[in-house]
Design a protein around this motif. Sequence first.
Motif, PDB file in Angstrom:
ATOM      1  N   GLY A  30      17.843  37.971  42.794  1.00  0.00           N
ATOM      2  CA  GLY A  30      18.552  39.078  43.792  1.00  0.00           C
ATOM      3  C   GLY A  30      18.584  40.488  42.911  1.00  0.00           C
ATOM      4  N   ALA A  31      19.731  41.086  43.287  1.00  0.00           N
ATOM      5  CA  ALA A  31      19.892  42.566  42.574  1.00  0.00           C
ATOM      6  C   ALA A  31      19.977  42.405  41.224  1.00  0.00           C
ATOM      7  CB  ALA A  31      21.016  42.871  43.002  1.00  0.00           C
ATOM      8  N   PHE A  32      19.901  41.209  40.588  1.00  0.00           N
ATOM      9  CA  PHE A  32      19.951  41.129  38.975  1.00  0.00           C
ATOM     10  C   PHE A  32      18.403  41.369  38.507  1.00  0.00           C
ATOM     11  CE2 PHE A  32      24.109  39.147  39.649  1.00  0.00           C
ATOM     12  CZ  PHE A  32      24.757  39.945  38.852  1.00  0.00           C
ATOM     13  N   LYS A  33      17.463  41.307  39.450  1.00  0.00           N
ATOM     14  CA  LYS A  33      16.186  41.665  39.177  1.00  0.00           C
ATOM     15  C   LYS A  33      15.929  43.159  38.526  1.00  0.00           C
ATOM     16  CE  LYS A  33      14.037  37.744  39.782  1.00  0.00           C
ATOM     17  NZ  LYS A  33      13.174  37.253  38.762  1.00  0.00           N
ATOM     18  N   ILE A  34      16.746  43.841  39.063  1.00  0.00           N
ATOM     19  CA  ILE A  34      16.647  45.502  38.436  1.00  0.00           C
ATOM     20  C   ILE A  34      17.269  45.412  36.962  1.00  0.00           C
ATOM     21  CG2 ILE A  34      17.648  47.580  38.985  1.00  0.00           C
ATOM     22  CD1 ILE A  34      17.808  46.769  41.670  1.00  0.00           C
ATOM     23  N   ALA A  35      18.409  44.596  36.951  1.00  0.00           N
ATOM     24  CA  ALA A  35      18.916  44.270  35.817  1.00  0.00           C
ATOM     25  C   ALA A  35      17.830  43.734  34.389  1.00  0.00           C
ATOM     26  CB  ALA A  35      20.255  43.750  35.674  1.00  0.00           C
ATOM     27  N   GLU A  36      17.113  42.811  35.215  1.00  0.00           N
ATOM     28  CA  GLU A  36      16.090  42.350  34.369  1.00  0.00           C
ATOM     29  C   GLU A  36      14.751  43.186  33.940  1.00  0.00           C
ATOM     30  OE1 GLU A  36      12.669  38.665  34.756  1.00  0.00           O
ATOM     31  OE2 GLU A  36      14.106  39.080  36.313  1.00  0.00           O
ATOM     32  N   VAL A  37      14.469  44.299  34.692  1.00  0.00           N
ATOM     33  CA  VAL A  37      13.722  45.209  34.204  1.00  0.00           C
ATOM     34  C   VAL A  37      14.392  46.230  33.195  1.00  0.00           C
ATOM     35  CG1 VAL A  37      12.398  47.124  35.121  1.00  0.00           C
ATOM     36  CG2 VAL A  37      12.402  45.292  36.475  1.00  0.00           C
ATOM     37  N   VAL A  38      15.684  46.663  33.526  1.00  0.00           N
ATOM     38  CA  VAL A  38      16.342  47.578  32.637  1.00  0.00           C
ATOM     39  C   VAL A  38      16.383  46.948  31.188  1.00  0.00           C
ATOM     40  CG1 VAL A  38      18.424  48.458  32.233  1.00  0.00           C
ATOM     41  CG2 VAL A  38      17.459  48.348  34.003  1.00  0.00           C
ATOM     42  N   GLY A  39      16.647  45.295  31.076  1.00  0.00           N
ATOM     43  CA  GLY A  39      16.519  44.481  29.996  1.00  0.00           C
ATOM     44  C   GLY A  39      15.234  44.569  29.133  1.00  0.00           C
ATOM     45  N   PHE A  40      14.258  44.572  29.937  1.00  0.00           N
ATOM     46  CA  PHE A  40      12.849  44.634  29.164  1.00  0.00           C
ATOM     47  C   PHE A  40      12.625  45.978  28.560  1.00  0.00           C
ATOM     48  CE2 PHE A  40      11.655  40.878  31.723  1.00  0.00           C
ATOM     49  CZ  PHE A  40      11.390  39.936  30.722  1.00  0.00           C
ATOM     50  N   VAL A  41      13.232  47.034  29.160  1.00  0.00           N
ATOM     51  CA  VAL A  41      12.968  48.544  28.928  1.00  0.00           C
ATOM     52  C   VAL A  41      13.683  48.574  27.465  1.00  0.00           C
ATOM     53  CG1 VAL A  41      13.370  50.637  29.401  1.00  0.00           C
ATOM     54  CG2 VAL A  41      12.279  49.502  31.197  1.00  0.00           C
ATOM     55  N   LEU A  42      15.088  48.098  27.625  1.00  0.00           N
ATOM     56  CA  LEU A  42      15.918  48.002  26.411  1.00  0.00           C
ATOM     57  C   LEU A  42      15.268  47.197  25.325  1.00  0.00           C
ATOM     58  CD1 LEU A  42      19.429  47.686  28.121  1.00  0.00           C
ATOM     59  CD2 LEU A  42      18.488  49.659  27.021  1.00  0.00           C
ATOM     60  N   LEU A  43      14.710  46.133  25.367  1.00  0.00           N
ATOM     61  CA  LEU A  43      14.122  45.556  24.285  1.00  0.00           C
ATOM     62  C   LEU A  43      12.936  46.266  23.931  1.00  0.00           C
ATOM     63  CD1 LEU A  43      14.025  41.788  25.464  1.00  0.00           C
ATOM     64  CD2 LEU A  43      15.275  42.789  23.549  1.00  0.00           C
ATOM     65  N   PHE A  44      12.155  46.873  24.699  1.00  0.00           N
ATOM     66  CA  PHE A  44      10.773  47.546  24.378  1.00  0.00           C
ATOM     67  C   PHE A  44      11.345  48.935  23.423  1.00  0.00           C
ATOM     68  CE2 PHE A  44       7.597  50.683  25.269  1.00  0.00           C
ATOM     69  CZ  PHE A  44       6.627  50.081  24.425  1.00  0.00           C
ATOM     70  N   THR A  45      12.197  49.389  23.994  1.00  0.00           N
ATOM     71  CA  THR A  45      12.636  50.659  23.196  1.00  0.00           C
ATOM     72  C   THR A  45      13.098  50.309  21.710  1.00  0.00           C
ATOM     73  OG1 THR A  45      14.855  50.935  24.280  1.00  0.00           O
ATOM     74  CG2 THR A  45      12.961  52.255  25.092  1.00  0.00           C
TER      75      THR A  45
END
Length: 65
Positions: free
Chosen positions: A26-41
């Motif tokens: 659901g809406a946590f899919k946005i958090a998942e994308v943010v999580g990948f960005v945080l890991l990458f950075t």
Amino acid sequence: MMGFWDAVLRVLIGVIFIYLGIEKGGAFKIAEVVGFVLLFTSIISFCPLYKLAGISSRCEECEAA
């Protein structure tokens, strides 16, 4: 530039966000994308927003030594 504790915090929050995105959906899919960005950075030790804002979380005393 990114300091050690900044990177550790990004990894922890990133993993939590990715977990929530996978488990809850659901809406946590946005958090998942943010999580990948945080890991990458944190992996590359560079944050474009820090660069734009002129912020550095690195220990300047540590770099001089």
